[in-house]
Design a protein around this motif. Structure first.
Motif, PDB file in Angstrom:
ATOM      1  N   ASN A 114       0.838  -1.201   0.000  1.00 27.52           N
ATOM      2  CA  ASN A 114       0.000   0.000   0.000  1.00 27.52           C
ATOM      3  C   ASN A 114       0.871   1.249   0.000  1.00 27.52           C
ATOM      4  OD1 ASN A 114      -2.489  -1.399   0.166  1.00 27.52           O
ATOM      5  ND2 ASN A 114      -2.319  -1.554   2.391  1.00 27.52           N
ATOM      6  N   GLU A 115       1.849   1.261   0.894  1.00 30.36           N
ATOM      7  CA  GLU A 115       2.707   2.438   1.048  1.00 30.36           C
ATOM      8  C   GLU A 115       3.453   2.770  -0.233  1.00 30.36           C
ATOM      9  OE1 GLU A 115       6.319   4.107   3.938  1.00 30.36           O
ATOM     10  OE2 GLU A 115       5.780   1.983   3.971  1.00 30.36           O
ATOM     11  N   TYR A 145      -5.962   0.772  -2.114  1.00 34.89           N
ATOM     12  CA  TYR A 145      -4.931   1.810  -2.166  1.00 34.89           C
ATOM     13  C   TYR A 145      -5.549   3.196  -1.946  1.00 34.89           C
ATOM     14  CZ  TYR A 145      -2.851  -2.087  -4.771  1.00 34.89           C
ATOM     15  OH  TYR A 145      -2.432  -3.338  -5.182  1.00 34.89           O
ATOM     16  N   TYR A 148      -6.223   3.650   1.723  1.00 34.86           N
ATOM     17  CA  TYR A 148      -4.948   3.912   2.404  1.00 34.86           C
ATOM     18  C   TYR A 148      -4.512   5.360   2.157  1.00 34.86           C
ATOM     19  CZ  TYR A 148      -0.011   3.374   3.722  1.00 34.86           C
ATOM     20  OH  TYR A 148       1.232   3.516   4.302  1.00 34.86           O
ATOM     21  N   TYR A 149      -4.654   5.815   0.922  1.00 30.65           N
ATOM     22  CA  TYR A 149      -4.293   7.184   0.554  1.00 30.65           C
ATOM     23  C   TYR A 149      -5.115   8.180   1.374  1.00 30.65           C
ATOM     24  CZ  TYR A 149      -2.749  10.840  -2.777  1.00 30.65           C
ATOM     25  OH  TYR A 149      -2.176  11.950  -3.373  1.00 30.65           O
ATOM     26  N   LYS A 151      -6.717   7.744   4.143  1.00 32.75           N
ATOM     27  CA  LYS A 151      -6.468   7.634   5.577  1.00 32.75           C
ATOM     28  C   LYS A 151      -5.177   8.334   5.983  1.00 32.75           C
ATOM     29  CE  LYS A 151      -5.579   4.166   9.190  1.00 32.75           C
ATOM     30  NZ  LYS A 151      -5.388   2.719   9.476  1.00 32.75           N
ATOM     31  N   ASN A 152      -4.139   8.204   5.149  1.00 36.99           N
ATOM     32  CA  ASN A 152      -2.824   8.730   5.506  1.00 36.99           C
ATOM     33  C   ASN A 152      -2.544  10.137   4.997  1.00 36.99           C
ATOM     34  OD1 ASN A 152      -1.098   6.403   6.844  1.00 36.99           O
ATOM     35  ND2 ASN A 152      -2.355   5.454   5.252  1.00 36.99           N
ATOM     36  N   PRO A 168     -11.081  -3.812   2.383  1.00 39.64           N
ATOM     37  CA  PRO A 168     -10.140  -4.592   3.191  1.00 39.64           C
ATOM     38  C   PRO A 168     -10.675  -5.914   3.733  1.00 39.64           C
ATOM     39  CG  PRO A 168      -9.962  -2.269   3.727  1.00 39.64           C
ATOM     40  CD  PRO A 168     -11.140  -2.398   2.814  1.00 39.64           C
ATOM     41  N   ASN A 243      -1.887  -6.370   2.168  1.00 39.19           N
ATOM     42  CA  ASN A 243      -2.374  -5.004   1.978  1.00 39.19           C
ATOM     43  C   ASN A 243      -3.773  -4.803   2.556  1.00 39.19           C
ATOM     44  OD1 ASN A 243      -0.067  -4.017   0.727  1.00 39.19           O
ATOM     45  ND2 ASN A 243      -0.785  -4.514  -1.332  1.00 39.19           N
ATOM     46  N   GLU A 246      -3.768  -4.816   6.468  1.00 39.81           N
ATOM     47  CA  GLU A 246      -3.291  -3.556   7.035  1.00 39.81           C
ATOM     48  C   GLU A 246      -4.443  -2.589   7.317  1.00 39.81           C
ATOM     49  OE1 GLU A 246       0.194  -0.216   6.028  1.00 39.81           O
ATOM     50  OE2 GLU A 246      -0.316  -1.783   4.576  1.00 39.81           O
ATOM     51  N   LEU A 247      -5.570  -2.803   6.626  1.00 35.37           N
ATOM     52  CA  LEU A 247      -6.718  -1.896   6.773  1.00 35.37           C
ATOM     53  C   LEU A 247      -7.967  -2.615   7.294  1.00 35.37           C
ATOM     54  CD1 LEU A 247      -6.230   0.079   3.442  1.00 35.37           C
ATOM     55  CD2 LEU A 247      -5.902   1.007   5.727  1.00 35.37           C
TER      56      LEU A 247
END
Length: 319
Positions: A114-115, A145, A148-149, A151-152, A168, A243, A246-247
């Motif tokens: 993801n990162e 993805y 994740y984007y 969220k971060n 997820p 991935n 992670e969520l």
């Protein structure tokens, strides 16, 4: 008897030599043709990310920017998204990004986490000098993805509009099967090209509504030969469980407008599909789910409707 065995041994040896020779010819021709085809049919803009070439396509000039993010294994995201991008570009700036291992982009051995993928998306948009916040429009695995984007980097994402996107918790019960890295040999040795040459094309429903030009269909077919089972795609497939884990249990931020287009075919064949997407909704006032007729690649048959409903959603929830 000895003479017979000796003769048989020579025949088998010659057969082996011929097979090895044919495989070597296949590998050389495949890599030559791939290079020629990519240079001849390349469309869009090539940018450099982490020392590698990534292909992008930008169209439209609206105040809002929609970033189209492809599903896992989509051989040519630019060709795949082109009809939808054309319709959206009437009102918005539209960006198609081809991840490493897709379309005209280089492959990479860097982990498809993801990162890393989100950092590459952010770097690509920066390199294109397109400022945010962005409306992310992910298909399939890119939904993970995009989450994740958002969220971060919440200040960079003003909405998410998913196309039968992955969520997820879908791997909590049903883990994705892993793929052997050795399968890359099918790509490296040109075996997939050989199979494509020997077997007739099959209609996968991509151009059911005549959205795609002959050139776009051809590009998709060529890209399938270039990119199927390459090192990047196989690694991305093998990263799905990690991935998504992670969520696990993540929801969209309650101040983030979200519109999720679900495939009726997906909903009808998987009784968990709709509930899984309902789980990620935190604020029904600005986060909606719409089910459209069609298969997982909804934009193949619903580009007009998706563009129309996207415009309505954006005009209602984004100022």
């Amino acid at each position: 008897m000895k003479k017979t065995l000796k003769r048989t041994g020579k025949v088998l040896l010659w057969i082996l030599v011929i097979i090895v020779g044919l495989v070597m010819i296949s590998a050389v021709m495949h890599n030559i043709l791939k290079s020629v085809e990519k240079n001849k049919y390349k469309i869009g803009q090539t940018i450099n990310i982490d020392g590698k070439n990534m292909q992008t396509y930008v169209t439209g000039s609206g105040e809002k920017t929609i970033v189209l993010l492809s599903g896992l294994g989509t051989a040519s995201p630019i060709a795949d998204f082109m009809p939808l991008a054309e319709r959206l570009s009437a009102n918005y700036k539209v960006v198609i990004l081809e991840y490493f291992g897709y379309g005209f982009s280089d492959t990479t051995k860097k982990e498809r986490s993801n990162e890393n993928i989100v950092n590459e998306i952010r770097s690509a948009l920066k390199e294109l000098e397109i400022s945010g916040p962005y409306i992310l429009m992910p298909h399939s695995i890119s939904g993970v993805y995009a989450m994740y984007y958002g969220k971060n980097y919440p200040n960079e994402v003003e909405a998410i509009i998913g196309i039968d996107e992955s969520v997820p918790n879908q791997t909590k019960k049903n883990k994705n099967a892993s793929m052997s890295p050795n399968l890359t040999l099918f790509n490296t040795l040109g075996i997939l090209r050989d199979i494509k040459y020997l077997s007739p094309s099959t209609d996968d429903g991509m151009n059911k509504n005549n959205y795609y030009s002959v050139e776009q269909v051809k590009l998709k077919e060529m890209a399938t030969v270039w990119n199927s089972a390459n090192v990047s795609v196989i690694n991305e497939m093998n990263m799905v469980n990690k991935n998504t884990k992670e969520l696990y249990d993540a929801k969209y931020p309650n101040d983030l407008p979200v519109l999720l287009f679900l495939s009726k075919e997906s909903v009808d064949t998987d009784n968990e599909w709709l509930p899984l997407h309902e789980e990620v909704i935190s604020n029904p006032a600005i986060q909606n789910i719409e089910t459209l007729s069609g298969g997982h690649y909804l934009h193949w048959t619903n580009a007009d409707k998706i563009a129309e409903m996207t415009k309505e959603f954006i005009s209602t929830h984004l100022k």
